[in-house]
Design a protein around this motif. Structure first.
Motif, PDB file in Angstrom:
ATOM      1  N   VAL A 195      12.609  -4.169 -52.183  1.00  0.00           N
ATOM      2  CA  VAL A 195      11.533  -5.021 -51.675  1.00  0.00           C
ATOM      3  C   VAL A 195      10.922  -4.501 -50.379  1.00  0.00           C
ATOM      4  O   VAL A 195       9.966  -5.085 -49.867  1.00  0.00           O
ATOM      5  N   LYS A 196      11.467  -3.427 -49.847  1.00  0.00           N
ATOM      6  CA  LYS A 196      10.944  -2.876 -48.595  1.00  0.00           C
ATOM      7  C   LYS A 196       9.462  -2.546 -48.725  1.00  0.00           C
ATOM      8  O   LYS A 196       9.025  -1.961 -49.718  1.00  0.00           O
ATOM      9  N   GLY A 197       8.692  -2.954 -47.718  1.00  0.00           N
ATOM     10  CA  GLY A 197       7.265  -2.689 -47.728  1.00  0.00           C
ATOM     11  C   GLY A 197       6.450  -3.732 -48.468  1.00  0.00           C
ATOM     12  O   GLY A 197       5.217  -3.736 -48.386  1.00  0.00           O
ATOM     13  N   ARG A 198       7.144  -4.624 -49.193  1.00  0.00           N
ATOM     14  CA  ARG A 198       6.429  -5.662 -49.943  1.00  0.00           C
ATOM     15  C   ARG A 198       6.777  -7.063 -49.458  1.00  0.00           C
ATOM     16  O   ARG A 198       5.949  -7.959 -49.480  1.00  0.00           O
ATOM     17  N   PHE A 199       8.025  -7.264 -49.039  1.00  0.00           N
ATOM     18  CA  PHE A 199       8.487  -8.576 -48.605  1.00  0.00           C
ATOM     19  C   PHE A 199       8.667  -8.576 -47.093  1.00  0.00           C
ATOM     20  O   PHE A 199       9.051  -7.561 -46.499  1.00  0.00           O
ATOM     21  N   THR A 200       8.431  -9.749 -46.479  1.00  0.00           N
ATOM     22  CA  THR A 200       8.639  -9.920 -45.050  1.00  0.00           C
ATOM     23  C   THR A 200       9.382 -11.224 -44.805  1.00  0.00           C
ATOM     24  O   THR A 200       8.928 -12.285 -45.240  1.00  0.00           O
ATOM     25  N   ILE A 201      10.501 -11.121 -44.104  1.00  0.00           N
ATOM     26  CA  ILE A 201      11.283 -12.308 -43.751  1.00  0.00           C
ATOM     27  C   ILE A 201      10.951 -12.702 -42.316  1.00  0.00           C
ATOM     28  O   ILE A 201      10.743 -11.840 -41.454  1.00  0.00           O
ATOM     29  N   SER A 202      10.880 -14.010 -42.077  1.00  0.00           N
ATOM     30  CA  SER A 202      10.577 -14.484 -40.734  1.00  0.00           C
ATOM     31  C   SER A 202      11.131 -15.892 -40.581  1.00  0.00           C
ATOM     32  O   SER A 202      11.438 -16.564 -41.571  1.00  0.00           O
ATOM     33  N   ARG A 203      11.258 -16.310 -39.353  1.00  0.00           N
ATOM     34  CA  ARG A 203      11.734 -17.674 -39.108  1.00  0.00           C
ATOM     35  C   ARG A 203      10.799 -18.353 -38.130  1.00  0.00           C
ATOM     36  O   ARG A 203      10.275 -17.721 -37.211  1.00  0.00           O
ATOM     37  N   ASP A 204      10.573 -19.627 -38.346  1.00  0.00           N
ATOM     38  CA  ASP A 204       9.733 -20.428 -37.467  1.00  0.00           C
ATOM     39  C   ASP A 204      10.657 -21.426 -36.784  1.00  0.00           C
ATOM     40  O   ASP A 204      11.051 -22.418 -37.372  1.00  0.00           O
ATOM     41  N   ASN A 205      11.009 -21.138 -35.550  1.00  0.00           N
ATOM     42  CA  ASN A 205      11.968 -21.982 -34.842  1.00  0.00           C
ATOM     43  C   ASN A 205      11.406 -23.379 -34.576  1.00  0.00           C
ATOM     44  O   ASN A 205      12.152 -24.355 -34.530  1.00  0.00           O
ATOM     45  N   ALA A 206      10.116 -23.491 -34.409  1.00  0.00           N
ATOM     46  CA  ALA A 206       9.518 -24.798 -34.146  1.00  0.00           C
ATOM     47  C   ALA A 206       9.583 -25.692 -35.380  1.00  0.00           C
ATOM     48  O   ALA A 206       9.743 -26.912 -35.267  1.00  0.00           O
ATOM     49  N   GLU A 207       9.446 -25.075 -36.549  1.00  0.00           N
ATOM     50  CA  GLU A 207       9.435 -25.843 -37.791  1.00  0.00           C
ATOM     51  C   GLU A 207      10.800 -25.841 -38.480  1.00  0.00           C
ATOM     52  O   GLU A 207      10.958 -26.487 -39.522  1.00  0.00           O
ATOM     53  N   ASN A 208      11.759 -25.128 -37.907  1.00  0.00           N
ATOM     54  CA  ASN A 208      13.094 -25.013 -38.526  1.00  0.00           C
ATOM     55  C   ASN A 208      13.016 -24.475 -39.946  1.00  0.00           C
ATOM     56  O   ASN A 208      13.643 -25.008 -40.876  1.00  0.00           O
ATOM     57  N   THR A 209      12.229 -23.432 -40.141  1.00  0.00           N
ATOM     58  CA  THR A 209      12.119 -22.846 -41.474  1.00  0.00           C
ATOM     59  C   THR A 209      12.360 -21.345 -41.452  1.00  0.00           C
ATOM     60  O   THR A 209      12.136 -20.676 -40.443  1.00  0.00           O
ATOM     61  N   LEU A 210      12.838 -20.868 -42.567  1.00  0.00           N
ATOM     62  CA  LEU A 210      12.964 -19.444 -42.827  1.00  0.00           C
ATOM     63  C   LEU A 210      11.988 -19.128 -43.957  1.00  0.00           C
ATOM     64  O   LEU A 210      12.003 -19.805 -44.979  1.00  0.00           O
ATOM     65  N   ASP A 211      11.135 -18.149 -43.753  1.00  0.00           N
ATOM     66  CA  ASP A 211      10.118 -17.832 -44.749  1.00  0.00           C
ATOM     67  C   ASP A 211      10.333 -16.443 -45.356  1.00  0.00           C
ATOM     68  O   ASP A 211      10.946 -15.572 -44.737  1.00  0.00           O
ATOM     69  N   LEU A 212       9.805 -16.280 -46.541  1.00  0.00           N
ATOM     70  CA  LEU A 212       9.806 -14.974 -47.190  1.00  0.00           C
ATOM     71  C   LEU A 212       8.425 -14.760 -47.795  1.00  0.00           C
ATOM     72  O   LEU A 212       8.066 -15.404 -48.786  1.00  0.00           O
TER      73      LEU A 212
END
Length: 122
Positions: free
Chosen positions: A63-80
């Motif tokens: 998935v390298k180069g296609r997927f991005t993981i991130s977290r939103d500390n204000a919203e308490n979410t982990l995104d992909l």
């Protein structure tokens, strides 16, 4: 009680994009390591991406180069964020967390969500 709830799955055509979110029950700052896994029918579960509280990120080669993981500390979410999706990305996607900074996906995670289905068609 730690609860993880995934959302954002769906059906898309190859080349399309989806954004998955994992909502946590508590302060995301305490979830030192968070990760996304996936499991396709008849296959073993595999780690997709991980992110720890130090900002260290790991991606599966597929998935390298296609997927991005991130977290939103204000919203308490982990995104992909998933771009350039391929049929082989079809799977149930799970969010998981471990309350330590150790974030190796090959080792067990104690807390899991119920999953969200991603289907990619040609």
């Amino acid at each position: 009680e730690i609860q993880l709830v995934e959302s954002g799955g769906g059906s898309v055509q190859a080349g399309g994009s989806l954004r998955l979110s994992c909502t946590t029950s508590g302060d995301i700052h305490s979830f030192y390591c968070m990760a996304w896994f996936r499991q396709a029918p008849g296959k073993e579960r595999e780690g997709v991406a991980s992110l720890n509280s130090d900002g260290e990120i790991t991606y599966a080669e597929s998935v390298k180069g296609r997927f991005t993981i991130s977290r939103d500390n204000a919203e308490n979410t982990l995104d992909l964020q998933m771009n350039i999706l391929k049929p082989e990305d079809t799977a149930m996607y799970y969010c998981a967390t471990r309350l330590t900074r150790f974030c190796e996906m090959a080792y067990p995670f104690p807390y899991w969500g119920q999953g969200t289905q991603v289907t990619v068609s040609l």
